[in-house]
Write an enzyme that holds these catalytic residues in place. Structure first.
Site, short mmCIF file in Angstrom:
data_model
loop_
_atom_site.label_atom_id
_atom_site.label_comp_id
_atom_site.label_asym_id
_atom_site.label_seq_id
_atom_site.Cartn_x
_atom_site.Cartn_y
_atom_site.Cartn_z
N THR A 88 0.84 -1.20 0.00
CA THR A 88 0.00 0.00 0.00
C THR A 88 0.87 1.24 0.00
OG1 THR A 88 -0.14 0.46 2.38
CG2 THR A 88 -1.59 -1.26 1.49
N ASP A 89 0.26 2.38 -0.26
CA ASP A 89 0.94 3.64 -0.02
C ASP A 89 0.62 4.08 1.41
OD1 ASP A 89 2.40 5.97 -0.38
OD2 ASP A 89 1.52 6.42 -2.32
N TRP A 90 1.20 5.17 1.79
CA TRP A 90 1.20 5.67 3.18
C TRP A 90 -0.21 5.80 3.76
CZ3 TRP A 90 5.62 6.77 6.00
CH2 TRP A 90 5.47 7.56 7.13
#
Length: 771
Positions: A312-314
């Protein structure tokens, strides 16, 4: 490739996604090789808690001394916090830099402590995998070599140079004991309003694909040895086309256009062997990508054949609750993301993801077989990176870190990226005896040369960490002597305008100094930024800089405009008053020296625009627009101007020499659908100095069942020629590359007449069913 027959995304019921029955099962097949056998042997020993730990990624801040996310300075690891994450929760990955760069020695020291705890104090001794955004060199390690940002690398149109830059970045990242690089960015830079356009390779799917493949090869090499890293393609998929132009806002992309424009770069990089991929933080057609089974499993896994780790991203699983409102709580968000196809969660501040995922498995909502799929991928990546044998690299193996050799390649990349857009009366190159007035907010700044993701997230401390490098002003002073860089009373530099106040600093000083100067070098553009802080409401260059440009032009002294910006800001209001224009993009730490070399003729510019430079704020149209966007009415009615009328076109760039294209030849005037189009052209350097030219081949489908683009890039070569030298450049285009995505969302290759354009020459040919 197998294509989707339903709309992208998944059905929405109320505020929640319906995902029942979408869980994937473990593949019923024997392990492929020794690495797979090791993975299976280890996987059988793992508890559910150990498996879920491998899927959890936290940021360095949470194992650092400090309160909450505020890290104490100087930075220190917190033994108790680290034990909780690594020993108690068995987290599989850590990322980021805690808001500051570190020396390679400090990185090795920190990661050695993490790996010592992971391998010696946990039951199974599984090493962590550390990840970092080393997007233009190892930009979070002090003393490393910083290259141009990706938009600048794209402007080189030199895939060999890009591969080399990526390889050197991998070397220096491994020297820091970091084996995983969140790069390259393959988001299509189709909208210059988007604040991350400079992180990608521009607006064209083919150019982005070729550059992406080069970068993956450079990062990963033929094998993942101690000098190479795992690459991470980002941000999958559709992130770079938000409808508003602002970061992390919704995109509306018809499925056919998704396949036509956005899939190709990811597909080619996957085929090139990239081992990981990062997910788009935004939503496409109303569905957050982090919750889209269609995008993360059906398209990515089943159709594109990706077998690696999807991270995932942040914070983006929690954003399914907080930003997107498709999950009622964090537990629901974890269910949506994992069932959609997420392998690892960049949580990044806590381990609640792990607790909730364990709950979901124990209650039967998610099967342990689904968990095993992700853990297999993560463990395999760690084995392939050699982390079980050597979790930390040996600094003695990296003697070329930050070396003159590496710096020379970074300078070459910066030099080849710089693009000459205008040169009236050959005002450039400048004579080294000229008296030069250097002015503008970007003239004496390493921050603006590097942009974001430079030592810090926003690049706001670059002048501190790159103080041994030369700004544009300093490089010019070194090139021609301080005495030739003029300003009244012995002062050598006039800021003119300032980002801190967004006001003119001293416009009268600029006007006075111009009287003593032979030429004004006007350094304008943008300050550093990325992501949401880079959102803007007007693509026009800031008003203070426009006033400064107009004042410089009013002096009657020739003005050379140096643009140093991450995206094309509108300059139409004063462009006509500039005598010459150089686009430097974000050339990195060696950018000042490269710019000075080009200004004074020690290097010949060879960059070409990787995007369309718009003339007006409402003319944000890519070069592969449709015919209906290209023509104007000529019958005296209200439409008299071309609909497509950019400031500068995609692929444009001048040189200090001249090139002539001749003898465009097609080996056949007819090709069948299984054949190849063989094209040759003669290129001659008709000027008086050596130079490089990018030979670009475009095709046009003159009639098609889906309205065709005016032209599409299909091939390019960068060619070096001495003065008076000629070369014959050849291309071979498979007929299948002339296809497009049709009404049924499948590739269509239609018979008919096509046009080939190379330089100013065109030829037509027929595509037939058989010969």
């Amino acid at each position: 490739m197998k294509l989707l027959k339903t709309a992208l995304g998944i059905a929405v019921g109320g505020a929640m996604f319906t995902l029942m029955g979408m869980q994937s099962k473990s593949p019923e097949m024997p392990p492929k090789d020794k690495t797979d056998q090791k993975v299976e042997k280890l996987l059988k020993k793992m508890t559910l808690e150990e498996k879920v730990g491998q899927m959890t990624q936290v940021t360095l801040e949470v194992i650092s001394v400090g309160e909450g996310t505020a890290v104490a300075s100087p930075h220190q690891l917190d033994e108790e916090k680290m034990r909780k994450m690594i020993v108690d929760y068995k987290v599989g990955s850590i990322l980021n830099c805690a808001g500051m760069p570190h020396s390679k020695e400090r990185w090795n020291e920190m990661i050695s402590k993490m790996q010592e705890m992971a391998t010696k104090q946990t039951r199974l001794g599984i090493p962590i995998i550390y990840g970092i955004d080393a997007i233009h060199g190892t930009n979070y390690t002090t003393g490393s070599t910083l290259f141009p940002q990706q938009v600048g690398l794209a402007a080189t149109w030199n895939t060999e140079l890009v591969e080399q830059a990526a390889e050197l970045c991998a070397y220096e990242t491994r020297a820091s004991s970091i084996p995983w690089n969140f790069s390259p960015v393959l988001d299509l830079g189709i909208d210059p309003r988007w604040p991350r356009q400079w992180e990608g390779f521009g607006e064209d799917p083919y150019l982005s694909s070729e550059m992406g493949v080069a970068m993956v090869k450079g990062f990963e090499g033929d094998q993942l040895d101690k000098y190479h890293v795992a690459s991470c393609l980002k941000h999958y998929i559709g992130y770079g086309a938000p409808q508003s132009g602002k970061d992390r806002t919704p995109a509306w992309i018809p499925e056919r256009m998704m396949y036509e424009l956005f899939v190709p770069a990811f597909k080619k990089a996957i085929d090139a062997g990239s081992r990981t991929i990062m997910i788009n933080s935004g939503e496409v057609n109303g569905v957050p990508v982090h919750a889209s089974h269609k995008l993360l499993t059906t398209l990515l896994r089943d159709e594109l054949g990706f077998e690696g780790v999807a991270v995932t991203d942040w914070y983006d699983i929690w954003n399914l609750v907080e930003r997107h409102h498709v999950a009622k709580d964090k537990k629901e968000a974890v269910k949506l993301a994992v069932l959609a196809g997420v392998d690892m969660s960049m949580v990044p501040y806590d381990v609640e993801f792990a607790d909730l995922l364990i709950e979901l498995v124990k209650e039967g909502t998610i099967t342990e077989e689904r968990i095993d799929l992700s853990v297999r991928r993560i463990l395999k990546l760690k084995y392939e990176l050699g982390l079980f044998e050597n979790p930390v690299t040996n600094l003695a193996d990296y003697k070329d870190f930050g070396s003159d050799k590496f710096i020379g390649i970074a300078k070459d990349a910066a030099t080849e990226s710089i693009t000459l857009l205008k040169n009236n009366k050959n005002v450039l190159p400048l004579n080294k005896t000229a008296k030069v007035l250097v002015t503008g907010p970007n003239a004496n700044s390493m921050r603006t040369l590097n942009g974001g993701w430079s030592y810090t997230w926003q690049g706001d401390r670059t002048d501190e960490f790159a103080k041994d490098k030369q700004t544009v002003l300093e490089a010019i002073q070194a090139k021609i002597g301080t005495e030739n860089v003029l300003f009244e009373q012995g002062v050598q530099y006039v800021a003119g305008a300032d980002y801190k106040t967004d006001e003119i600093v001293d416009i009268n000083a600029v006007l006075d100094a111009a009287d003593k100067a032979d030429v004004i070098l006007l350094c304008l553009g943008e300050n550093s930024y990325t992501e949401k802080p880079g959102d803007l409401n007007d693509l026009t260059l800031s008003s203070n800089q426009i006033r400064l440009a107009q004042a410089a032009a009013s002096t009657g002294t020739p003005v050379v405009l140096l643009l140093n910006e991450g995206r094309p800001r509108i300059i139409n209001g004063f462009e006509g008053e500039m005598d010459a224009i150089l686009q430097a993009f974000l050339p990195g730490n060696e950018g000042g020296v490269a710019i000075a070399d080009i200004l004074f003729g020690d290097a010949n510019p060879s960059g070409k625009l990787p995007y369309t430079y718009p003339r007006n704020v409402n003319d944000l149209v890519p070069y592969y627009h449709k015919f209906s966007e290209n023509l104007a009415h000529n019958d005296g009615n209200e439409y008299t101007d071309p609909f497509f009328n950019p400031q500068y076109e995609f692929g444009f760039g001048l040189s200090y020499t001249t090139f002539e294209y001749s003898d465009l030849k097609l080996a056949q005037k007819e090709i069948n659908k299984n054949g190849e189009l063989e094209v040759s052209i003669k290129l001659t350097n008709t000027g008086n100095r050596e130079g490089k030219e990018v030979v670009q081949l475009y095709t046009t489908d003159l009639v098609a069942s889906i309205t065709p683009s005016v032209k599409r890039l299909k091939a390019f070569q960068k060619v070096a020629l001495k003065a008076g030298e000629s070369k014959t450049v050849t291309f071979s285009i498979p007929a299948k590359d002339l296809s497009f995505i049709g009404l049924e969302n499948k590739p269509v290759l239609e018979e008919g007449t096509f046009k080939v354009t190379v330089g100013n020459l065109t030829e037509e040919f027929e595509l037939v069913n058989s010969l």
